[in-house]
Structures are given as structure tokens and as C-alpha cells.
Design a protein around this motif. Structure first.
Motif, PDB file in Angstrom:
ATOM      1  N   ASP A   1       0.917  -1.650  -0.030  1.00  9.99           N
ATOM      2  CA  ASP A   1      -0.168  -0.007   0.026  1.00  9.99           C
ATOM      3  C   ASP A   1       1.047   0.841  -0.234  1.00  9.99           C
ATOM      4  OD1 ASP A   1      -2.080  -1.753  -0.386  1.00  9.99           O
ATOM      5  OD2 ASP A   1      -2.417  -1.514   2.246  1.00  9.99           O
TER       6      ASP A   1
ATOM      7  N   ARG B   1      -6.725  -2.525   5.704  1.00 14.53           N
ATOM      8  CA  ARG B   1      -5.377  -1.546   5.249  1.00 14.53           C
ATOM      9  C   ARG B   1      -5.767   0.702   4.524  1.00 14.53           C
ATOM     10  NH1 ARG B   1      -4.945  -4.423  -0.751  1.00 14.53           N
ATOM     11  NH2 ARG B   1      -3.633  -2.559  -1.159  1.00 14.53           N
TER      12      ARG B   1
ATOM     13  N   ARG C   1       0.352  -3.021   7.447  1.00 16.04           N
ATOM     14  CA  ARG C   1       0.094  -3.594   6.515  1.00 16.04           C
ATOM     15  C   ARG C   1       0.491  -4.830   6.445  1.00 16.04           C
ATOM     16  NH1 ARG C   1      -3.291  -6.536   3.458  1.00 16.04           N
ATOM     17  NH2 ARG C   1      -2.236  -7.306   0.971  1.00 16.04           N
TER      18      ARG C   1
END
Length: 462
Positions: free
Chosen positions: A60, A396, A405
Motif C-alpha cells: 500500500d 488497509r 499492512r
């Protein structure tokens, strides 16, 4: 107290940390406890490294360009026993542990003069911070508990003030988690429930304990601890921010907000300067980190999700996370407060533990929907959609930039794919708990100090 601390036990510079022989009064203990949080707030630990380590190694957040800073090395998994390139995630926690151990020893010896209630609270903080430091080292240097039920090596357990010539070897991951849980359970009855800005109170310790239970597959304990605390907090000043207040809670000067159970406090006069997390994230700072296009596309699946307002497209394909903003849109901050645990995570812990069979699934779904519905009041998750993937997806979205994450994926046996967008050439992908560099190596100097110290697979001892 805030001296450089790359080294482990024997290499410790004893004049820079308070020893228990120097602790005689309540004022001395207060000074030493303040020092604990100063050590935590290092840019090599909770004002930087522990957050970007948990983010850029996932899917991410990514490094934007090749640099000589540890953000890039973590992103590329460029770790060796001769150079961790991961902040001070080996040295700094040991300083914290030794400082906490001196405080615990001094108070429990009975020699400290002062209020018993105040001293108990300081003792509880020392136990909790020592547990937190062991936990961070265990998840960085030890394989996830779920991989082998904690049979692999974790880190040395240090439960007392060690003599200068003692260098313990590593305990198993399972033993580390048992110790960490025991330390939090000792801390909790000693701690006050009063809000204690920038410090661990009883609510923060209980929230952190629920996280620990989740990491070592004690899902019933995780659910019971988190859900009980959620219900109890409803009668306090701690609460989920509403949709209208969500973005404002991350403003630079909106510190110690209602969602914050424990956050690292910094100020204009006491901060990590250009190495701080806020400066590393900002496009007018070092601009080291951006959110990935995969993450942007995930958020954009719901164009009315309030969390979309926390990312900004400032330079073409590059998307920036604005959880740690500066005093103005085009001005980076060298200081900010960084959340260690928020009420939001507590709801997500309860939801994850419930979906794994640890608690009431109907109630677990309610906890998940509290986060989903807060992000977009028109959205809810149905019972048929309530599964682990949906909970982790919400983690997330909610916890991006807060260092979760990579650990979430690893502890759940997932594979991390980092492809497309503006990922750097050569960035590892297909990462799971079988990848040799999914954990950090023990630094080479430790084998000189103690030849019996165990190294992680795939890394050299010299």
C-alpha cells in the motif's frame, strides 16, 4: 538518554541511561519514565522506522526513488547482518528495555519514597513499555507465530537488569509472546484509566494486549479483550471520530484526539527534524514515500469514502498520504504526533478475531460496520460478506501509514504482490513468510559478543 543506540547489551553506554542506583525518589522515577518515552520517540523507532518498516514492505505504500535512507532499503528488503538498514529497530528497543528494567527494579525494591498510587502507575507504564519493545522486536526479527506456532526463534527475553557481561540468546517466538502477555497483564491493574497524553494508561495497555493476542492466534482472548474495552470506552472521552470530524483528527495541531489511545508526542522544540515520519512522507519534505496505485484504486472503489481526502495527487501519477500534514498544504512538518494505537484499530481487532472464530460474529460484524459506515454512511457490510479478506481490506483503508499492512499480510499467511504503477525496478514481489528476508537479520556484532546467538535463515553470521 537519547544517545545513539545501535548496539546491544554489552556495548551499552551506561552513563547515558538512568540506573536503578540513581533512582531514589518519586521525582527520579518520573524523570526516568519520561526518558522511556524519549527513547520510544526516536526517528529510528516510533517517530519513523517502526511505521515505514510496516508500510513500505507491503503493497500500500512504496519508496518513490532510490535514496541512501532506510525507507528505500526497507522497501527493497536490502537487509544484511552487516547493515540492517531499518532504523534502530535492534538497538533502540534494547535501550527502552534496559531503562524500563531499572525503573521496575527500583520501584519493586521498595526503596523509592513517594505516593504508592503514583509509583504503581509508573511501574505499570514501565512494564507496558518493556512489553511493547519486546513485541516490536519479536515481529521484526522473528517469523510470524502462525507460520509454525511460534517454534522459531524470536528475540532474547530480558526480564531484569542484566549484568554487563551477560548476553542472552534468543527465546522462541511463542516464549516471547507468553512473556509479552504476562508483562501487559502485570501492567494493567497498576495503571490509571485517566487520560495521560503521550503516555500509556490502562486503556492503551488493554488495547495493545488485544493486538498481541491477535498476533499469536489467541483469537478468543483478542475478541474478549477488545470488545470489552470497546463497550467500556463508550462511557469515556475516547470514541470513534464521526464522518465529519474524520479528516480533522489528523491535523498537525489536533493532538491527543478522541480516537487516540496512545500516540507518540512531538513538538516544534522536541522532534525528529528532517528524519521524522512527517517529513519523509511530504512532497515538500524528503518525499520518500507515496501510496501505491493499487491502494489508490482500492480506495476509489467507493468515491464517497471520506478517507479519499487523506490522499493527494500532487505530481501526475504520484499519490501522497496526508495523515502527517505540515502547517500548510505545501509545507512539510519536522514534527507530528504518531498514533501507536487508535480506537479504530480496536474495532478492527474485534472484527478480525470474531471472523476467525474467536467471538460473536454478529457483534464482530457490528464492529466492522462501525468503521465502514463511518467512512461512508451509505455503506454497510452484509453478513454474507463478513470474512477475513473483507476485514483485512478495511484494515488497509483505515490504518494505511500507521505501520500495519506488512505485518497484517505476513501474520495471516498472505503473499504480497507489488507490481505495476510506479514501483521501482527490482522491487521484490511475491513476498510471504517463506521469503528469507521477510524478517530482519541479527546484527553481526552479536555473534562476537555471544557465539551462541542464533541467526535467522539466509543471513550470514559475519
Amino acid at each position: 538518554m537519547a544517545a545513539s543506540c545501535e548496539d546491544f547489551l554489552v556495548e551499552y553506554p551506561h552513563t547515558s541511561i538512568t540506573s536503578d542506583t540513581a533512582l531514589n525518589t518519586e521525582g527520579d522515577i518520573q524523570y526516568a519514565v519520561n526518558g522511556l518515552y524519549d527513547l520510544l520517540s526516536s526517528t529510528g523507532y516510533y517517530s519513523g522506522a517502526i511505521f515505514y518498516y510496516g508500510d513500505v514492505k507491503g503493497d500500500d505504500v512504496q519508496s518513490l526513488y532510490q535514496s541512501g535512507r532506510d525507507v528505500y532499503y526497507c522497501y527493497m528488503f536490502s537487509h544484511t547482518s552487516n547493515g540492517l538498514h531499518a532504523g534502530s529497530l535492534w538497538g533502540r528497543p534494547w535501550y527502552v528495555i534496559r531503562q524500563a528494567s531499572h525503573i521496575i527494579n527500583a520501584i519493586e525494591s521498595g526503596k523509592i519514597t513517594g505516593s504508592k498510587e503514583v509509583l504503581n502507575d509508573y511501574l505499570g507504564q514501565a512494564y507496558a513499555v518493556r512489553a511493547l519493545a519486546h513485541f516490536d522486536m519479536t515481529r521484526c526479527f522473528g517469523y510470524p507465530y502462525s507460520k509454525d506456532k511460534g517454534a522459531s526463534w524470536g528475540v532474547p527475553i530480558v526480564d531484569r537488569v542484566l549484568p554487563v557481561d551477560e548476553n542472552p540468546i534468543r527465546n522462541t517466538v511463542a516464549e516471547c509472546y507468553d512473556f509479552i502477555i504476562d508483562q501487559f497483564n502485570k501492567a494493567i491493574p497498576l495503571l490509571s484509566t485517566a487520560k495521560n497524553n503521550g503516555r500509556i494508561n490502562q486503556y492503551a495497555a488493554r488495547a495493545l494486549l488485544s493486538r498481541i493476542y491477535l498476533y499469536c492466534d489467541r483469537n478468543t482472548d483478542a475478541y474478549n479483550t477488545a470488545s470489552k474495552l470497546i463497550e467500556e470506552l463508550k462511557g469515556t472521552s475516547y470514541k470513534l471520530a464521526g464522518n465529519a470530524e474524520y479528516i480533522a483528527q489528523f491535523n498537525l495541531n489536533n493532538t491527543f484526539r478522541a480516537e487516540s489511545l496512545f500516540e507518540i508526542a512531538n513538538s516544534q522544540s522536541d522532534n525528529g527534524s528532517w528524519d521524522a515520519l512527517s517529513y519523509l512522507y511530504h512532497w515538500w519534505g524528503y518525499a520518500d514515500m507515496i501510496v501505491t496505485l493499487d491502494f489508490v484504486n482500492l480506495l476509489k472503489q467507493d468515491p464517497n469514502d471520506v478517507r479519499l481526502k487523506l490522499i493527494s495527487n500532487e505530481r501526475g501519477q504520484q499519490w501522497w498520504l496526508m495523515k502527517y500534514p505540515g502547517p500548510a498544504h505545501n509545507q512539510a512538518a519536522v514534527y507530528n504526533n504518531y498514533p501507536v494505537i487508535r480506537v479504530s484499530e480496536l474495532y478492527l481487532i474485534a472484527a478480525e478475531a470474531a471472523v476467525k472464530g474467536g467471538g460473536d460474529k454478529t457483534k464482530g460484524l457490528e464492529y466492522l460496520n462501525a468503521i465502514v459506515n463511518r467512512a461512508n454512511p451509505a455503506k454497510t457490510v452484509s453478513a454474507s460478506e463478513f470474512n477475513l479478506d473483507r476485514v483485512l481490506t478495511e484494515r488497509r483503508k483505515e490504518l494505511v501509514g500507521e505501520g500495519h499492512r506488512y505485518f497484517d499480510a505476513l501474520r495471516n499467511g498472505l503473499t504480497i504482490y507489488r507490481e505495476g504503477g510506479v514501483h521501482l525496478v527490482g522491487a521484490p514481489t511475491g513476498i510471504d513468510w517463506n521469503y528469507e528476508k521477510c524478517v530482519l537479520p541479527i546484527p553481526v556484532d552479536q555473534f562476537k559478543l555471544n557465539p551462541d546467538m542464533q541467526q535467522n535463515p539466509g543471513y550470514s553470521r559475519d
